[in-house]
Design an enzyme around this catalytic site. Structure first.
Site, PDB file in Angstrom:
ATOM      1  N   ALA A  12       0.729  -1.292   0.160  1.00  0.00           N
ATOM      2  CA  ALA A  12       0.107  -0.008  -0.162  1.00  0.00           C
ATOM      3  C   ALA A  12       0.872   1.290  -0.003  1.00  0.00           C
ATOM      4  CB  ALA A  12      -0.981   0.005   1.371  1.00  0.00           C
ATOM      5  N   GLY A  13       2.179   1.084   0.365  1.00  0.00           N
ATOM      6  CA  GLY A  13       2.962   2.259   0.174  1.00  0.00           C
ATOM      7  C   GLY A  13       3.146   3.114  -1.034  1.00  0.00           C
ATOM      8  N   ARG A  17       9.907   6.916  -3.613  1.00  0.00           N
ATOM      9  CA  ARG A  17      11.373   6.972  -4.174  1.00  0.00           C
ATOM     10  C   ARG A  17      11.358   6.474  -5.569  1.00  0.00           C
ATOM     11  NH1 ARG A  17      13.637   4.040   1.129  1.00  0.00           N
ATOM     12  NH2 ARG A  17      11.294   3.644   1.391  1.00  0.00           N
ATOM     13  N   LYS A  24       4.821   0.784  -7.484  1.00  0.00           N
ATOM     14  CA  LYS A  24       6.129   0.108  -7.190  1.00  0.00           C
ATOM     15  C   LYS A  24       6.090  -1.433  -7.586  1.00  0.00           C
ATOM     16  CE  LYS A  24       8.009   0.133  -3.058  1.00  0.00           C
ATOM     17  NZ  LYS A  24       8.888   0.623  -1.826  1.00  0.00           N
ATOM     18  N   GLN A  75      -5.747  -0.312   2.401  1.00  0.00           N
ATOM     19  CA  GLN A  75      -5.144   0.521   3.491  1.00  0.00           C
ATOM     20  C   GLN A  75      -5.493   1.955   2.939  1.00  0.00           C
ATOM     21  OE1 GLN A  75      -1.076   0.928   4.152  1.00  0.00           O
ATOM     22  NE2 GLN A  75      -1.127   1.134   6.359  1.00  0.00           N
ATOM     23  N   GLU A 158      14.098   0.757  13.948  1.00  0.00           N
ATOM     24  CA  GLU A 158      14.114   1.398  12.311  1.00  0.00           C
ATOM     25  C   GLU A 158      15.396   2.249  12.452  1.00  0.00           C
ATOM     26  OE1 GLU A 158      12.280   0.833   9.562  1.00  0.00           O
ATOM     27  OE2 GLU A 158      12.158  -0.889  10.921  1.00  0.00           O
ATOM     28  N   LYS A 337       6.928 -12.096 -37.343  1.00  0.00           N
ATOM     29  CA  LYS A 337       5.790 -11.831 -36.393  1.00  0.00           C
ATOM     30  C   LYS A 337       4.595 -12.767 -36.640  1.00  0.00           C
ATOM     31  CE  LYS A 337       2.358  -9.737 -36.929  1.00  0.00           C
ATOM     32  NZ  LYS A 337       0.904  -9.042 -37.073  1.00  0.00           N
ATOM     33  N   ASN A 363      12.554 -20.951 -49.627  1.00  0.00           N
ATOM     34  CA  ASN A 363      13.827 -20.113 -49.474  1.00  0.00           C
ATOM     35  C   ASN A 363      13.201 -18.780 -49.799  1.00  0.00           C
ATOM     36  OD1 ASN A 363      16.770 -19.892 -49.585  1.00  0.00           O
ATOM     37  ND2 ASN A 363      16.088 -18.278 -50.790  1.00  0.00           N
ATOM     38  N   SER A 391      14.730 -12.286 -54.337  1.00  0.00           N
ATOM     39  CA  SER A 391      14.960 -11.053 -53.646  1.00  0.00           C
ATOM     40  C   SER A 391      14.261  -9.796 -53.608  1.00  0.00           C
ATOM     41  CB  SER A 391      16.474 -10.694 -53.934  1.00  0.00           C
ATOM     42  OG  SER A 391      17.353 -11.868 -53.194  1.00  0.00           O
TER      43      SER A 391
HETATM   44  C1  UD1 Z   1      10.854  -1.620   6.151  1.00  0.00           C
HETATM   45  C2  UD1 Z   1      10.935  -2.000   7.342  1.00  0.00           C
HETATM   46  C3  UD1 Z   1      12.370  -2.175   7.695  1.00  0.00           C
HETATM   47  C4  UD1 Z   1      13.082  -3.226   6.699  1.00  0.00           C
HETATM   48  C5  UD1 Z   1      12.969  -2.839   5.164  1.00  0.00           C
HETATM   49  C6  UD1 Z   1      13.189  -3.941   4.285  1.00  0.00           C
HETATM   50  C7  UD1 Z   1       9.079  -1.168   8.911  1.00  0.00           C
HETATM   51  C8  UD1 Z   1       8.607  -0.105   9.642  1.00  0.00           C
HETATM   52  N1  UD1 Z   1      10.311  -1.240   8.153  1.00  0.00           N
HETATM   53  O1  UD1 Z   1      11.431  -0.595   5.591  1.00  0.00           O
HETATM   54  O2  UD1 Z   1      12.606  -2.605   8.937  1.00  0.00           O
HETATM   55  O3  UD1 Z   1      14.270  -3.194   6.940  1.00  0.00           O
HETATM   56  O4  UD1 Z   1      11.327  -2.801   4.994  1.00  0.00           O
HETATM   57  O5  UD1 Z   1      13.031  -3.805   3.219  1.00  0.00           O
HETATM   58  O6  UD1 Z   1       8.337  -2.129   8.499  1.00  0.00           O
HETATM   59  N2  UD1 Z   1       3.501  -0.448   3.243  1.00  0.00           N
HETATM   60  C9  UD1 Z   1       2.079  -0.364   3.291  1.00  0.00           C
HETATM   61  N3  UD1 Z   1       1.468   0.455   4.023  1.00  0.00           N
HETATM   62  C10 UD1 Z   1       2.108   1.379   4.748  1.00  0.00           C
HETATM   63  C11 UD1 Z   1       3.524   1.629   4.726  1.00  0.00           C
HETATM   64  C12 UD1 Z   1       4.278   0.763   3.735  1.00  0.00           C
HETATM   65  O7  UD1 Z   1       1.278  -1.232   2.593  1.00  0.00           O
HETATM   66  O8  UD1 Z   1       1.496   2.411   5.487  1.00  0.00           O
HETATM   67  C13 UD1 Z   1       4.206  -1.454   2.205  1.00  0.00           C
HETATM   68  C14 UD1 Z   1       4.962  -1.031   1.151  1.00  0.00           C
HETATM   69  O9  UD1 Z   1       4.116  -0.877   0.163  1.00  0.00           O
HETATM   70  C15 UD1 Z   1       6.141  -1.724   1.095  1.00  0.00           C
HETATM   71  C16 UD1 Z   1       6.351  -2.346   2.339  1.00  0.00           C
HETATM   72  O10 UD1 Z   1       5.151  -2.009   3.068  1.00  0.00           O
HETATM   73  O11 UD1 Z   1       5.927  -2.901   0.123  1.00  0.00           O
HETATM   74  C17 UD1 Z   1       7.618  -1.819   3.032  1.00  0.00           C
HETATM   75  O12 UD1 Z   1       7.295  -0.350   3.219  1.00  0.00           O
HETATM   76  P1  UD1 Z   1       8.649   0.772   2.851  1.00  0.00           P
HETATM   77  O13 UD1 Z   1       8.119   2.082   2.908  1.00  0.00           O
HETATM   78  O14 UD1 Z   1       9.327   0.192   1.627  1.00  0.00           O
HETATM   79  O15 UD1 Z   1       9.421   0.299   4.084  1.00  0.00           O
HETATM   80  P2  UD1 Z   1      11.229   0.443   4.283  1.00  0.00           P
HETATM   81  O16 UD1 Z   1      11.468   1.751   4.409  1.00  0.00           O
HETATM   82  O17 UD1 Z   1      11.666  -0.279   3.047  1.00  0.00           O
HETATM   83 MG    MG Z   2      11.029  -0.797   1.353  1.00  0.00          MG
END
Ligand code: UD1
Ligand code: MG
Length: 450
Positions: A12-13, A17, A24, A75, A158, A337, A363, A391
């Site tokens: 859900a992140g 980056r 992602k 989420q 963290e 193709k 050919n 050709s």
């Molecule tokens: C996270 C871990 C870290 C670990 C690293 C490994 C936590 C707090 N940190 O950090 O300890 O070393 O991964 O790669 O867990 N996501 C959600 N909802 C949110 C936030 C994140 O679904 O609210 C998902 C993201 O889409 C992603 C995953 O959780 O797939 C990890 O989130 P990301 O923000 O990449 O965490 P890192 O900073 O990499």
């Molecule tokens: Mg990550």
């Protein structure tokens, strides 16, 4: 393991980056969205329930995983990884077993590792939580696992919250966490957000489990398997690792890679024994190469089947639907193709063959083009066995060239040619003996002003 296994994949992140409009976890590795690599691996580990937690651009993820039948949990606000995991609770209501929480951005997690982590909960010391750790060459901003030599975890921290001493610890958190569902929801509910990021951290369930008097343990795996993808640079690094492993596998299976580092495979490339792959060959998805075939330098193949002992390239392009039968030859600067090239047939130079069928031992001369498209529709060209196309011929589809027929070089063929006929479609030749010499004499005289 007898205990049923559920997996919760966090995706859900925002993936800020990556700086991308594409979610992602849908960025491809070996031509396939990274999330699908992960789902496959978890399926092989025997996961009976799979939930993907989505948020920002979640519809993209939902579409991409539709065919896998995974459950989707939303989420709506990205409050952290613990909060994300909690969103799977309704989907898993009534499920009693082990849950593996993992991250969609850590896609190369191996099936065996998932099983090993889940089984760790069943050991005699009965830990409440098992975490997958790793020791990367560059620990970057990964969360740290503070553990005893036997793997007993004392604390998870963290990077943002870690002291200098904690940052110096080289055991990192992969994020992959195993915990029984009967403990998971309680622990997640108890996680707070009093930390540097103001987020609900999944690793905090470890600290909470320890505070309850439970055990938390780490097991370890290699860096390549759990490197997280947060940026394009990390995506490229994971791709490189995947490719290196696949090349090694192809060679172990009996293919010769002349310059392994320059060959790029897709997730589903099939390579037979005694296949020779020259430098700088790229396989897109859906390619199957049978035993003994040669793929010469700088060729690009996608959605194509290459028969046994067939010879492709150098500089050939096989697009989706290209099928080469045994001992067929497709040479330099040829594009195929949606076309079947028969046994022993040759298309050796500078051709485009699309929406076509080429019979055995035919050919196809240099520069032959199947004109398959009128700007609106596509049409087929059928070339019979043993036919010879001279050709620089243009075969304007729909058209068929009978078996054994000969098409004279430079012909533009718009109607069918019967078997064993000769067809010549050229302007009449006009020759004027001595004309060129007379012309030059006249012009020279004119220039000299005579
Ligand atoms: C996270 C871990 C870290 C670990 C690293 C490994 C936590 C707090 N940190 O950090 O300890 O070393 O991964 O790669 O867990 N996501 C959600 N909802 C949110 C936030 C994140 O679904 O609210 C998902 C993201 O889409 C992603 C995953 O959780 O797939 C990890 O989130 P990301 O923000 O990449 O965490 P890192 O900073 O990499
Ligand atoms: Mg990550």
């Amino acid at each position: 393991m007898d205990t049923p296994l559920a997996v919760i994949i966090l995706a859900a992140g925002k993936g800020t980056r990556m700086k991308s409009d594409l979610h992602k976890v849908l960025h491809p590795i070996a031509g396939r969205p990274m999330l699908l690599h992960l789902i496959d691996s978890l399926d092989r580990a025997g996961a009976v329930r799979r939930v993907v937690v989505v948020g920002a651009s979640g519809e993209q993820v939902e579409r991409a995983v539709a065919a896998t039948g995974v459950e989707i949990a939303w989420q709506h606000d990205q409050l952290g990884t613990a909060h994300a995991a909690l969103q799977a609770r309704d989907a898993l209501a009534g499920f009693d077993g082990v849950a593996i929480v993992c991250f969609g951005d850590t896609p190369l997690l191996a099936t065996e590792t998932v099983a090993r982590l889940a089984e760790r909960l069943e050991a005699a010391d009965a830990p409440t939580v098992a975490v997958l750790g790793f020791r990367p060459a560059d620990a970057r901003a990964y969360g740290r696992v503070i553990a005893d030599a036997d793997g007993t975890i004392r604390k998870m921290v963290e990077f943002k919250d870690a002291s200098a001493a904690e940052r110096a610890v080289d055991l990192c958190n992969s994020g992959v966490t195993a915990v029984r569902t009967r403990d998971l929801w309680r622990l997640l509910d108890a996680v707070g957000n009093d930390n540097a990021a103001g987020e609900y951290y999944l690793p905090d369930i470890v600290t909470l489990a320890i505070a309850e008097g439970g055990r938390a343990v780490a097991i370890e795996t290699g860096e390549d398997e759990v490197a997280g993808i947060n940026s394009r640079g990390e995506l490229a690094a994971v791709e490189a690792g995947w490719q290196a492993a696949r090349r090694a596998q192809a060679m172990a299976d009996g293919a010769t890679l002349v310059a392994p580092a320059t060959v790029w495979f897709a997730h589903d490339t099939q390579i037979g024994r005694d296949v020779v792959i020259e430098p700088n060959v790229v396989f897109g998805p859906g390619v199957d190469v049978a035993d003994g075939a040669t793929i010469r330098a700088f060729s690009h193949l996608e959605g194509a089947t290459v028969g046994a002992q067939a010879d492709v390239g150098p500089y050939a392009r096989l697009r989706p639907g290209a099928t080469l039968a045994e001992k067929a030859k497709v040479g330099n600067f040829v594009e195929i193709k949606k076309a079947a090239i028969g046994v022993g047939a040759k298309v050796n130079h500078l051709s485009y063959i699309g929406d076509a069928e080429v019979g055995a031992d035919a050919n196809i001369g240099a520069g032959t083009i199947t004109c398959n498209y009128d700007g609106f529709f596509k049409y087929r060209t059928v070339i019979g066995a043993g036919a010879f196309v001279g050709s620089n011929s243009a075969l304007v589809a729909p058209v068929s060239i009978g078996a054994g027929a000969i098409v004279g070089a430079g012909s533009v063929v718009t109607t069918d040619v019967e078997a064993d006929a000769l067809t010549l479609v050229r302007a009449q030749r006009a020759t004027k003996p001595g004309w060129a010499a007379r012309f030059r004499d006249m012009m020279r005289a004119r220039k000299a002003g005579k």
